[in-house]
Motif scaffolding. Structure first.
Motif, PDB file in Angstrom:
ATOM      1  N   GLN A   1     -18.654   3.791  -3.215  1.00  0.00           N
ATOM      2  CA  GLN A   1     -18.525   5.220  -3.470  1.00  0.00           C
ATOM      3  C   GLN A   1     -17.957   5.971  -2.269  1.00  0.00           C
ATOM      4  OE1 GLN A   1     -22.576   5.747  -4.875  1.00  0.00           O
ATOM      5  NE2 GLN A   1     -21.824   6.137  -6.936  1.00  0.00           N
ATOM      6  N   ALA A   2     -18.141   5.456  -1.064  1.00  0.00           N
ATOM      7  CA  ALA A   2     -17.620   6.124   0.131  1.00  0.00           C
ATOM      8  C   ALA A   2     -16.150   5.802   0.373  1.00  0.00           C
ATOM      9  CB  ALA A   2     -18.436   5.721   1.350  1.00  0.00           C
ATOM     10  N   GLU A   3     -15.697   4.650  -0.080  1.00  0.00           N
ATOM     11  CA  GLU A   3     -14.346   4.182   0.215  1.00  0.00           C
ATOM     12  C   GLU A   3     -13.229   5.088  -0.290  1.00  0.00           C
ATOM     13  OE1 GLU A   3     -11.524   2.044   1.997  1.00  0.00           O
ATOM     14  OE2 GLU A   3     -13.661   1.766   2.275  1.00  0.00           O
ATOM     15  N   PRO A   4     -13.247   5.554  -1.531  1.00  0.00           N
ATOM     16  CA  PRO A   4     -12.092   6.323  -2.010  1.00  0.00           C
ATOM     17  C   PRO A   4     -12.136   7.805  -1.635  1.00  0.00           C
ATOM     18  CG  PRO A   4     -13.595   5.992  -3.817  1.00  0.00           C
ATOM     19  CD  PRO A   4     -14.181   5.289  -2.621  1.00  0.00           C
ATOM     20  N   SER A   5     -12.386   8.084  -0.355  1.00  0.00           N
ATOM     21  CA  SER A   5     -12.427   9.483   0.065  1.00  0.00           C
ATOM     22  C   SER A   5     -11.205   9.811   0.909  1.00  0.00           C
ATOM     23  CB  SER A   5     -13.713   9.780   0.834  1.00  0.00           C
ATOM     24  OG  SER A   5     -13.767   9.008   2.010  1.00  0.00           O
ATOM     25  N   CYS A   6     -10.820  11.055   0.849  1.00  0.00           N
ATOM     26  CA  CYS A   6      -9.670  11.546   1.603  1.00  0.00           C
ATOM     27  C   CYS A   6     -10.102  11.788   3.052  1.00  0.00           C
ATOM     28  CB  CYS A   6      -9.178  12.849   0.966  1.00  0.00           C
ATOM     29  SG  CYS A   6      -7.879  13.681   1.902  1.00  0.00           S
ATOM     30  N   PRO A   7      -9.375  11.262   4.031  1.00  0.00           N
ATOM     31  CA  PRO A   7      -9.745  11.484   5.425  1.00  0.00           C
ATOM     32  C   PRO A   7      -9.557  12.937   5.884  1.00  0.00           C
ATOM     33  CG  PRO A   7      -7.947   9.879   5.264  1.00  0.00           C
ATOM     34  CD  PRO A   7      -8.269  10.336   3.881  1.00  0.00           C
ATOM     35  N   ILE A   8      -8.888  13.739   5.076  1.00  0.00           N
ATOM     36  CA  ILE A   8      -8.698  15.150   5.440  1.00  0.00           C
ATOM     37  C   ILE A   8      -9.847  15.998   4.909  1.00  0.00           C
ATOM     38  CG2 ILE A   8      -7.203  17.183   5.231  1.00  0.00           C
ATOM     39  CD1 ILE A   8      -4.823  15.194   4.998  1.00  0.00           C
ATOM     40  N   CYS A   9     -10.120  15.930   3.598  1.00  0.00           N
ATOM     41  CA  CYS A   9     -11.155  16.788   3.005  1.00  0.00           C
ATOM     42  C   CYS A   9     -12.503  16.081   2.863  1.00  0.00           C
ATOM     43  CB  CYS A   9     -10.706  17.319   1.645  1.00  0.00           C
ATOM     44  SG  CYS A   9     -10.589  16.062   0.347  1.00  0.00           S
ATOM     45  N   LEU A  10     -12.533  14.750   3.062  1.00  0.00           N
ATOM     46  CA  LEU A  10     -13.750  13.929   2.985  1.00  0.00           C
ATOM     47  C   LEU A  10     -14.395  13.908   1.599  1.00  0.00           C
ATOM     48  CD1 LEU A  10     -15.350  14.897   6.418  1.00  0.00           C
ATOM     49  CD2 LEU A  10     -13.754  13.031   5.910  1.00  0.00           C
TER      50      LEU A  10
ATOM     51  N   ASP B   1      10.703  12.293   6.333  1.00  0.00           N
ATOM     52  CA  ASP B   1      10.968  13.116   5.149  1.00  0.00           C
ATOM     53  C   ASP B   1       9.727  13.393   4.298  1.00  0.00           C
ATOM     54  OD1 ASP B   1      13.708  13.064   5.852  1.00  0.00           O
ATOM     55  OD2 ASP B   1      13.936  11.145   4.811  1.00  0.00           O
ATOM     56  N   LYS B   2       8.588  13.492   4.910  1.00  0.00           N
ATOM     57  CA  LYS B   2       7.342  13.761   4.171  1.00  0.00           C
ATOM     58  C   LYS B   2       7.156  12.767   3.024  1.00  0.00           C
ATOM     59  CE  LYS B   2       7.140  18.748   4.905  1.00  0.00           C
ATOM     60  NZ  LYS B   2       6.954  20.051   4.263  1.00  0.00           N
ATOM     61  N   SER B   3       7.521  11.505   3.257  1.00  0.00           N
ATOM     62  CA  SER B   3       7.503  10.550   2.153  1.00  0.00           C
ATOM     63  C   SER B   3       6.107   9.961   1.926  1.00  0.00           C
ATOM     64  CB  SER B   3       8.512   9.432   2.400  1.00  0.00           C
ATOM     65  OG  SER B   3       8.192   8.737   3.582  1.00  0.00           O
ATOM     66  N   PHE B   4       5.747   9.899   0.659  1.00  0.00           N
ATOM     67  CA  PHE B   4       4.532   9.232   0.209  1.00  0.00           C
ATOM     68  C   PHE B   4       4.722   8.854  -1.250  1.00  0.00           C
ATOM     69  CE2 PHE B   4       3.717  13.848   0.442  1.00  0.00           C
ATOM     70  CZ  PHE B   4       3.658  14.166  -0.898  1.00  0.00           C
ATOM     71  N   ARG B   5       3.874   7.915  -1.709  1.00  0.00           N
ATOM     72  CA  ARG B   5       3.952   7.452  -3.098  1.00  0.00           C
ATOM     73  C   ARG B   5       2.642   7.766  -3.800  1.00  0.00           C
ATOM     74  NH1 ARG B   5       4.766   3.416   0.076  1.00  0.00           N
ATOM     75  NH2 ARG B   5       2.958   2.226  -0.601  1.00  0.00           N
ATOM     76  N   ARG B   6       2.725   8.091  -5.082  1.00  0.00           N
ATOM     77  CA  ARG B   6       1.515   8.285  -5.886  1.00  0.00           C
ATOM     78  C   ARG B   6       0.835   6.936  -6.000  1.00  0.00           C
ATOM     79  NH1 ARG B   6      -0.951   8.465 -10.841  1.00  0.00           N
ATOM     80  NH2 ARG B   6      -2.145  10.355 -11.218  1.00  0.00           N
ATOM     81  N   ASN B   7      -0.466   6.904  -5.823  1.00  0.00           N
ATOM     82  CA  ASN B   7      -1.222   5.660  -5.883  1.00  0.00           C
ATOM     83  C   ASN B   7      -2.018   5.622  -7.183  1.00  0.00           C
ATOM     84  OD1 ASN B   7      -2.945   3.488  -5.513  1.00  0.00           O
ATOM     85  ND2 ASN B   7      -3.021   3.785  -3.289  1.00  0.00           N
ATOM     86  N   SER B   8      -1.367   5.166  -8.247  1.00  0.00           N
ATOM     87  CA  SER B   8      -1.978   5.147  -9.575  1.00  0.00           C
ATOM     88  C   SER B   8      -3.217   4.273  -9.627  1.00  0.00           C
ATOM     89  CB  SER B   8      -0.983   4.637 -10.614  1.00  0.00           C
ATOM     90  OG  SER B   8       0.151   5.453 -10.615  1.00  0.00           O
ATOM     91  N   GLN B   9      -3.182   3.151  -8.948  1.00  0.00           N
ATOM     92  CA  GLN B   9      -4.324   2.241  -8.961  1.00  0.00           C
ATOM     93  C   GLN B   9      -5.551   2.905  -8.331  1.00  0.00           C
ATOM     94  OE1 GLN B   9      -3.674  -1.474  -6.916  1.00  0.00           O
ATOM     95  NE2 GLN B   9      -5.106  -2.538  -8.251  1.00  0.00           N
ATOM     96  N   SER B  10      -5.367   3.601  -7.217  1.00  0.00           N
ATOM     97  CA  SER B  10      -6.487   4.318  -6.589  1.00  0.00           C
ATOM     98  C   SER B  10      -7.006   5.413  -7.509  1.00  0.00           C
ATOM     99  CB  SER B  10      -6.063   4.938  -5.258  1.00  0.00           C
ATOM    100  OG  SER B  10      -5.974   3.955  -4.267  1.00  0.00           O
ATOM    101  N   CYS B  11      -6.115   6.099  -8.185  1.00  0.00           N
ATOM    102  CA  CYS B  11      -6.543   7.157  -9.109  1.00  0.00           C
ATOM    103  C   CYS B  11      -7.455   6.591 -10.195  1.00  0.00           C
ATOM    104  CB  CYS B  11      -5.339   7.847  -9.738  1.00  0.00           C
ATOM    105  SG  CYS B  11      -4.377   8.830  -8.572  1.00  0.00           S
ATOM    106  N   LEU B  12      -7.096   5.436 -10.750  1.00  0.00           N
ATOM    107  CA  LEU B  12      -7.925   4.807 -11.782  1.00  0.00           C
ATOM    108  C   LEU B  12      -9.269   4.355 -11.212  1.00  0.00           C
ATOM    109  CD1 LEU B  12      -5.247   2.672 -13.653  1.00  0.00           C
ATOM    110  CD2 LEU B  12      -6.418   4.710 -14.503  1.00  0.00           C
ATOM    111  N   MET B  13      -9.240   3.757 -10.028  1.00  0.00           N
ATOM    112  CA  MET B  13     -10.473   3.278  -9.407  1.00  0.00           C
ATOM    113  C   MET B  13     -11.415   4.445  -9.097  1.00  0.00           C
ATOM    114  SD  MET B  13     -11.136   1.188  -5.885  1.00  0.00           S
ATOM    115  CE  MET B  13     -11.124   2.641  -4.864  1.00  0.00           C
TER     116      MET B  13
END
Length: 150
Positions: free
Chosen positions: A11-20, A62-74
């Motif tokens: 439960q702690a793993e999928p947290s955003c390091p910015i907003c926690l 270039d502010k590049s990042f990819r949507r992480n669909s697998q993380s969203c599902l998890m």
């Protein structure tokens, strides 16, 4: 207790390091770190040429990042898991048969359900293969004492 600590870690793993908080609309930077899409955009909002990863400071061109669909599902799955406090309470309680109010100590291999001794003699399960187990075995990482009977 290993189940409770594993659940807390999960439960702690999928947290955003910015907003926690849990990642919302998860994105992954080139450095491999995950963030909420809106939080990483806010973080880079006033920057012009160099967009450092907020965790490791590796530049992300270039502010590049990819949507992480697998993380969203998890994350959706993890949000629906019981809290560690709920799990501690659940581990202390022995599950009872709703019909007979006896401890569920048998597993019907045909119907894949837990049974009490009285359910065993019911017409629904009397000829099904059953496993005898300790009542808390499913919660202890599979340390059940199982003997199979016809």
């Amino acid at each position: 207790m290993a189940l409770v600590s594993s659940l807390a870690q999960l439960q702690a793993e999928p947290s955003c390091p910015i907003c926690l908080d849990y990642l919302r609309d998860a994105v992954t930077t080139e450095s491999g770190h995950n963030f909420c899409h809106s939080r990483i955009q806010q973080c880079w909002e006033d920057l012009q040429d160099i967009f450092p990863c907020p965790v490791c400071l590796q530049p992300c061109p270039d502010k590049s990042f990819r949507r992480n669909s697998q993380s969203c599902l998890m994350i959706d799955f993890v949000k629906n898991l019981p809290s560690t406090e709920d799990m501690r309470k659940w581990q202390k309680e022995k599950p009872l048969c709703e019909k007979h109010k006896q401890v569920l100590s048998l597993f019907c291999e045909k119907d894949l359900e837990l049974l009490c001794p009285q359910c065993r003699v019911s017409s629904e399960h009397h000829d099904h293969p059953l496993a005898h187990m300790e009542p808390a075995a499913p919660l202890t990482g599979g340390n059940s004492k199982a003997t199979f009977s016809p």
